[in-house]
Scaffold this active site. Structure first.
Site, PDB file in Angstrom:
ATOM      1  CG  ASP A  30      42.804  45.530  41.427  1.00 24.66           C
ATOM      2  OD1 ASP A  30      42.838  44.539  40.677  1.00 24.66           O
ATOM      3  OD2 ASP A  30      41.757  45.895  42.024  1.00 24.66           O
ATOM      4  CB  ILE A  31      39.806  50.240  41.490  1.00 26.65           C
ATOM      5  CG1 ILE A  31      39.229  51.557  41.992  1.00 26.65           C
ATOM      6  CG2 ILE A  31      38.730  49.191  41.368  1.00 26.65           C
ATOM      7  CD1 ILE A  31      40.073  52.740  41.714  1.00 26.65           C
ATOM      8  CG  ASN A  86      42.172  35.323  38.844  1.00 26.95           C
ATOM      9  OD1 ASN A  86      42.883  34.523  39.446  1.00 26.95           O
ATOM     10  ND2 ASN A  86      41.795  36.472  39.375  1.00 26.95           N
ATOM     11  CD  GLN A  93      39.682  36.458  32.037  1.00 21.76           C
ATOM     12  OE1 GLN A  93      39.792  35.286  31.667  1.00 21.76           O
ATOM     13  NE2 GLN A  93      40.041  37.476  31.281  1.00 21.76           N
ATOM     14  CG  HIS A  99      43.184  41.405  34.248  1.00 19.42           C
ATOM     15  ND1 HIS A  99      42.096  40.954  33.546  1.00 19.42           N
ATOM     16  CD2 HIS A  99      42.943  41.083  35.538  1.00 19.42           C
ATOM     17  CE1 HIS A  99      41.217  40.407  34.368  1.00 19.42           C
ATOM     18  NE2 HIS A  99      41.716  40.462  35.582  1.00 19.42           N
ATOM     19  CG  HIS A 101      45.572  39.903  39.405  1.00 15.83           C
ATOM     20  ND1 HIS A 101      44.770  40.828  40.042  1.00 15.83           N
ATOM     21  CD2 HIS A 101      44.755  39.208  38.582  1.00 15.83           C
ATOM     22  CE1 HIS A 101      43.512  40.684  39.620  1.00 15.83           C
ATOM     23  NE2 HIS A 101      43.472  39.701  38.727  1.00 15.83           N
TER      24      HIS A 101
HETATM   25  P1  5GP Z   1      39.843  39.400  37.728  1.00 16.70           P
HETATM   26  O1  5GP Z   1      39.024  38.749  38.786  1.00 16.70           O
HETATM   27  O2  5GP Z   1      39.086  39.574  36.435  1.00 16.70           O
HETATM   28  O3  5GP Z   1      41.149  38.668  37.532  1.00 16.70           O
HETATM   29  O4  5GP Z   1      40.255  40.800  38.304  1.00 16.70           O
HETATM   30  C1  5GP Z   1      39.779  42.015  37.830  1.00 16.70           C
HETATM   31  C2  5GP Z   1      40.445  43.068  38.669  1.00 16.70           C
HETATM   32  O5  5GP Z   1      40.198  44.329  38.089  1.00 16.70           O
HETATM   33  C3  5GP Z   1      39.917  43.113  40.097  1.00 16.70           C
HETATM   34  O6  5GP Z   1      41.003  42.943  40.997  1.00 16.70           O
HETATM   35  C4  5GP Z   1      39.291  44.499  40.208  1.00 16.70           C
HETATM   36  O7  5GP Z   1      39.481  45.085  41.469  1.00 16.70           O
HETATM   37  C5  5GP Z   1      39.982  45.269  39.108  1.00 16.70           C
HETATM   38  N1  5GP Z   1      39.151  46.322  38.534  1.00 16.70           N
HETATM   39  C6  5GP Z   1      37.871  46.197  38.089  1.00 16.70           C
HETATM   40  N2  5GP Z   1      37.408  47.370  37.625  1.00 16.70           N
HETATM   41  C7  5GP Z   1      38.448  48.254  37.754  1.00 16.70           C
HETATM   42  C8  5GP Z   1      38.579  49.649  37.445  1.00 16.70           C
HETATM   43  O8  5GP Z   1      37.671  50.317  36.960  1.00 16.70           O
HETATM   44  N3  5GP Z   1      39.785  50.223  37.726  1.00 16.70           N
HETATM   45  C9  5GP Z   1      40.819  49.524  38.269  1.00 16.70           C
HETATM   46  N4  5GP Z   1      41.958  50.186  38.498  1.00 16.70           N
HETATM   47  N5  5GP Z   1      40.720  48.212  38.582  1.00 16.70           N
HETATM   48  C10 5GP Z   1      39.540  47.594  38.331  1.00 16.70           C
END
Ligand code: 5GP
Ligand code: ZN
Length: 133
Positions: A30-31, A86, A93, A99, A101
């Protein structure tokens, strides 16, 4: 999906740090990590949520999660994990490509458990909720 950030990562159009990959899934760092080794595992087919997985895809995703966890365990030696997703905006989400985590946990890291995500049980008793099923 062409404008999906995770599809772009899968296609190699956006750089990422791979933790584990096979034909069906990609696991990458995760970035914006919330823990050392915070990883997301995505099915390579674009789907929005867990409900959209076929049984076969679900099994392959599950196997990929375990492989990624084993790799993280071997490399970073965390003391535990939280693993989950999420689902939908109400569930937090943000990226609409399923995805999972993987959150490595370390003794004394100050984090909580699943129970710290929400605490809003409402005023209907568990027995009443049970009757709805
Ligand atoms: P969500 O809140 O949708 O469950 O989490 C999305 C996750 O994707 C977040 O933790 C965010 O940091 C990660 N993320 C979003 N854009 C990128 C990206 O371009 N590269 C990577 N490696 N992670 C990303
Ligand atoms: Zn996608």
């Amino acid at each position: 999906m062409s404008d999906c950030i995770f599809c772009k990562i899968i296609k190699g159009e956006v750089p990422n740090y791979i933790v584990y990959e096979d034909k069906s899934i990609l696991a990458f760092l995760d970035i914006f990590p919330h823990a050392k080794g915070h990883t997301v595992v995505v099915p390579k087919r674009h789907i929005d949520t867990y409900f959209d997985l076929s049984d076969d895809e679900m099994n392959k995703l599950s196997a990929g999660i375990k492989k990624a966890m084993e790799k993280i365990q071997a490399v970073l030696k965390p003391d535990g994990f939280n693993v989950g997703w999420n689902q939908s905006p109400a569930g937090g989400q943000v990226v609409p490509h399923l995805h999972i985590h993987i959150m490595p946990r370390y003794e004394g890291d100050g984090g909580g458990s699943m129970h710290s995500i929400v605490n809003n049980p409402g005023d209907v008793k568990v027995g009443e909720v049970a009757k709805l099923f």
